[in-house]
Design an enzyme around this catalytic site. Sequence first.
Site, short mmCIF file in Angstrom:
data_model
loop_
_atom_site.label_atom_id
_atom_site.label_comp_id
_atom_site.label_asym_id
_atom_site.label_seq_id
_atom_site.Cartn_x
_atom_site.Cartn_y
_atom_site.Cartn_z
N CYS A 380 0.83 -1.21 0.00
CA CYS A 380 0.00 0.00 0.00
C CYS A 380 0.87 1.27 0.00
O CYS A 380 1.37 1.66 -1.04
CB CYS A 380 -1.00 -0.05 1.14
SG CYS A 380 -2.44 0.96 0.80
N HIS A 506 -3.52 -5.12 0.29
CA HIS A 506 -2.92 -5.68 1.51
C HIS A 506 -3.02 -7.20 1.51
O HIS A 506 -4.01 -7.75 2.02
CB HIS A 506 -3.65 -5.14 2.74
CG HIS A 506 -3.46 -3.68 2.97
ND1 HIS A 506 -2.50 -3.18 3.82
CD2 HIS A 506 -4.10 -2.60 2.45
CE1 HIS A 506 -2.56 -1.86 3.83
NE2 HIS A 506 -3.52 -1.48 3.00
N GLU A 508 -1.67 -9.22 3.40
CA GLU A 508 -1.61 -9.81 4.75
C GLU A 508 -2.99 -10.20 5.29
O GLU A 508 -3.09 -11.10 6.12
CB GLU A 508 -0.92 -8.85 5.73
CG GLU A 508 -1.65 -7.55 6.06
CD GLU A 508 -1.36 -6.41 5.08
OE1 GLU A 508 -0.95 -6.70 3.94
OE2 GLU A 508 -1.55 -5.24 5.46
N1 GLN Z 1 -1.80 6.69 2.73
C1 GLN Z 1 -1.97 5.93 1.54
C2 GLN Z 1 -3.33 6.13 0.90
O1 GLN Z 1 -4.23 6.61 1.55
C3 GLN Z 1 -1.71 4.45 1.80
C4 GLN Z 1 -2.73 3.82 2.68
C5 GLN Z 1 -2.25 2.54 3.29
O2 GLN Z 1 -1.06 2.25 3.29
N2 GLN Z 1 -3.16 1.76 3.85
O3 GLN Z 1 -3.54 5.79 -0.24
#
Ligand code: GLN
Length: 536
Positions: A380, A506, A508
């Site tokens: 992410c 994600h 995970e």
């Molecule tokens: N801050 C980034 C976004 O809002 C990544 C979010 C995250 O890592 N969950 O896109």
Amino acid sequence: MTKFIIVTGGVLSGLGKGVTTAAIGLILRSRGLRIDVCKIDPYLNVDPGLMNPFQHGEVWVTKDGYEADLDFGHYERFLDVELTRDHNITTGKIYLSVLEKERRGEYLGQTVQIIPHVTDEIKQQLMNIARKSNPDVLIVEIGGTTGDIESMPFLEALRQLRMELGRENVLFIHVTLVPVLDAVGEQKTKPTQHSVKELRSIGIQPDVLVCRCREPLLDETKAKLSLYCDVSKRDVISNHDVEVIYEVPLIMEEQGIGDTILEKLNLRERAHDLKEWRSFVSRIKQVKEKVSIAMVGKYTHLHDSYISVVEALKHAAWKLERRVEVLWVEAERLEEGEEDALSGADGILVPGGFGVRGSEGKISAIRYAREHGIPYLGICFGFQLAVVEFARNVAGLAGANSTELDPGAEHPVIDLLPEQRGIDRLGGTMRLGEIEVSIKPGTLAHRIYGCESVGERHRHRYEVNPEYIPLLERHGLVFSATSDSGRRMEICELPSHPHFIATQFHPEFRSRPLKPAPVFLSFVSAAAERRRSRDA
Ligand code: GLN
């Protein structure tokens, strides 16, 4: 009819009530029962999406895009299930619903009160969960500690539930702490006695006590707790510290908790089958060889903030007969040029994150991984920053950044999703939940997944700016997976590097102890490979 097991907590928070709840679920399922599990969080937030990870640990994302408490992760991992937004009840949700009903005139003429209106709403929401999945047993964990003002209406509702449905249909399990004072070395039962007293004052007598302690509860400690708390000795269960949390169901089942629950809930006696789980636990306890992963984040002193990522690393490593050693690296330290912190790592991971603090340090870590050929996994934010790093240092866009970090960036290679632009409410408005991702054949991503389409969970507001894609690709960055008919970038990789991959989603959240997430497996395997060749 669904029966209910209510798990309450006493003495202090952070006892591992979520793991205990998940373990009870696993034990009952191994007895052939259909189970479901839900969580009550007595705070006033509608959901935990906007809570600080410092205070609350990580936010778990369900398949249907709900931002949930990290205990959902324990439930999904232990039970290999996919929960939904309906599995979480918060004070915020209860009051929101009661107040909406009041405005619609559904309580016309009445004075709206905690008893019966709020307590009825709580019972109704629990019944709705039971009705939907129709399990033999619904396990309900109540967050917080008995005695908290916030949990009062919930405990009252559950007391009523027991009265209405009968003892054979509602069982109370109380999880407490039995500390040992170093000076005396004695297992102290008083905190548990007090918290049971507190529960009783609300009209709830626990049926089973599960006691967290450093060493197994002594026989005399169990006898004492039995006497003072009015719980038979057999039903005082020791939940002592174990090497790996996946052992918890085994130690509780050894003490007969499964039989106790079946008997009290008047359920047919059935033999348990924890064979596969037992052999998994004994196998992972024997693993000796290490693999070190540097985790570069900004909440590194609160490990709960990255719990799912760490668990996913462990699952992958165990599969490879390795033991993960996580090297926690505070991103801000890297901004001061302390790159030594990374030199011992077999792999570098930049997990999800938000905000500018530490972001330059994360970018340095990515650069280090890229330039030194160290296996990299970005998740992410770790994906977005990998794109920023590549844009700056390979594609020659010195002013590249994410507009989250610098709204006026000269080259906004990461920018808001179009549908995020008009949004001014922050709660529950990210791009959330499982989304189908298409994978390009012939890429590392395709070798990892072995298929062209996979559903993975998301939680983000920003994405790769399409305007920069051709330039980045020309310089060698490969976008190997996309979503939304190719409009959004989901995975990037560097074919010139031993193992450099980052995902907008994600992975995970879909890792399970017996089924590691493919991306993690591949990453840890590359890290282990690097360690082998370094040792050789
Ligand atoms: N801050 C980034 C976004 O809002 C990544 C979010 C995250 O890592 N969950 O896109």
